[in-house]
Design an enzyme around this catalytic site. Sequence first.
Site, short mmCIF file in Angstrom:
data_model
loop_
_atom_site.label_atom_id
_atom_site.label_comp_id
_atom_site.label_asym_id
_atom_site.label_seq_id
_atom_site.Cartn_x
_atom_site.Cartn_y
_atom_site.Cartn_z
N LYS A 246 0.81 -1.22 0.00
CA LYS A 246 0.00 0.00 0.00
C LYS A 246 0.85 1.27 0.00
O LYS A 246 2.04 1.24 0.28
CB LYS A 246 -0.97 -0.01 1.18
CG LYS A 246 -2.19 -0.89 0.89
CD LYS A 246 -3.25 -0.83 1.97
CE LYS A 246 -4.41 -1.76 1.60
NZ LYS A 246 -5.38 -1.84 2.70
N ARG B 59 -3.28 -9.74 5.57
CA ARG B 59 -3.76 -9.86 4.18
C ARG B 59 -2.64 -9.40 3.24
O ARG B 59 -2.23 -8.24 3.30
CB ARG B 59 -5.01 -9.00 4.00
CG ARG B 59 -5.65 -9.05 2.64
CD ARG B 59 -6.89 -8.14 2.60
NE ARG B 59 -7.51 -8.14 1.30
CZ ARG B 59 -7.14 -7.34 0.30
NH1 ARG B 59 -6.17 -6.48 0.46
NH2 ARG B 59 -7.76 -7.41 -0.87
C1 8Y4 Z 1 -1.17 -2.01 -4.07
C2 8Y4 Z 1 -1.95 -3.13 -4.03
C3 8Y4 Z 1 -1.61 -0.87 -3.46
C4 8Y4 Z 1 -3.17 -3.13 -3.39
C5 8Y4 Z 1 -2.84 -0.86 -2.81
C6 8Y4 Z 1 -3.61 -1.99 -2.77
C7 8Y4 Z 1 -8.11 -4.19 2.59
C8 8Y4 Z 1 -9.19 -5.00 2.24
C9 8Y4 Z 1 -8.36 -4.08 0.46
C10 8Y4 Z 1 -7.76 -4.06 3.96
C11 8Y4 Z 1 -9.58 -5.55 4.43
C12 8Y4 Z 1 -5.56 -2.87 -1.54
C13 8Y4 Z 1 -10.36 -5.58 0.12
C14 8Y4 Z 1 -6.92 -2.39 -1.21
N1 8Y4 Z 1 -7.58 -3.64 1.46
N2 8Y4 Z 1 -9.93 -5.67 3.14
N3 8Y4 Z 1 -9.33 -4.91 0.90
N4 8Y4 Z 1 -8.53 -4.78 4.84
N5 8Y4 Z 1 -10.29 -6.21 5.36
N6 8Y4 Z 1 -4.83 -1.90 -2.14
O1 8Y4 Z 1 -6.84 -3.35 4.38
O2 8Y4 Z 1 -5.17 -3.98 -1.32
S1 8Y4 Z 1 -8.17 -3.65 -1.21
#
Ligand code: 8Y4
Length: 281
Positions: A218, A252
């Site tokens: 992130k 996660r």
């Molecule tokens: C690069 C890759 C940069 C991915 C950003 C991202 C969470 C979640 C997401 C979390 C829970 C993400 C569905 C966003 N983040 N569910 N989901 N907690 N419970 N961004 O932090 O991965 S998606």
Amino acid sequence: MSWALPDHRHDYPLVMGILNVTPDSFSDGGEFVTPALALARAREMVAAGADIIDIGGESTRPGARKISADEELSRVMPVIEAICNDTDIPISIDTTKAGVMRAAVAAGVSMINDVTALQGPDALKTAATCKVPVVLMHMQGVPRTMQTRPEYTDVVTEVREFLVKRVAACVAAGIPEHQIIIDPGFGFGKKIEHNLRLFNALQEFTDVQPVLVGVSRKSMIGTVLDKTANERLHGSVALAALATWMHAAIIRVHDVAETVDAVRMIRAVRDVGYTAAAQET
Ligand code: 8Y4
């Protein structure tokens, strides 16, 4: 597949592998959309030591548009069916829609991950009837605009109070408290300082309820290290190690093998002297 959360804190954290079935997710390049490709990726994560796989068909990244329940179902259901038929790995469904929760759990999904903490239409009632563990995440605003002007007086207190209220709502709706996991929602309507303050205070969350931590790749890592999404592995693993130390229940991640090594190493130090056998009476 019947599945339950472990009973003992020494069994945590579980490592949750991310499986995006959205065509617009930049991190995975939208390449895991067909059931065959999704299944191959799921098997890879199982081999790498994943405890659970999180499947999502609606992008929640900043600026993302909403999709219909039918579009979401047509993305996730073939993937869920393929993985449930082929493996015993527990699956989590990343959705905010009651209809998707119902269909996914009927097809064998073991957990509901809702970034809107079951505040959507019928979500609370539906999740309660599903009888599976639920993840309640905090978000300020909505994905399309959440990063425009995040604002808090005291981010840790405000996020914790929101989550405590949602836990109470779930318990009132009939979801057993031990089936509820809370999540500060890193990156969801938060500036870098808010994310860092929340991570610093993770223990204040793990003290009240099992906690899911989602920081993999992130922007809070990108900002501190000045790195693009594909260069954030070491930063992600460092935070996974700290989350393990602070008793997170679920981490996660995109990079399962690397995270599993870090988690095992930290657990060895954290739980030295503890043996499961000595706890049995
Ligand atoms: C690069 C890759 C940069 C991915 C950003 C991202 C969470 C979640 C997401 C979390 C829970 C993400 C569905 C966003 N983040 N569910 N989901 N907690 N419970 N961004 O932090 O991965 S998606």
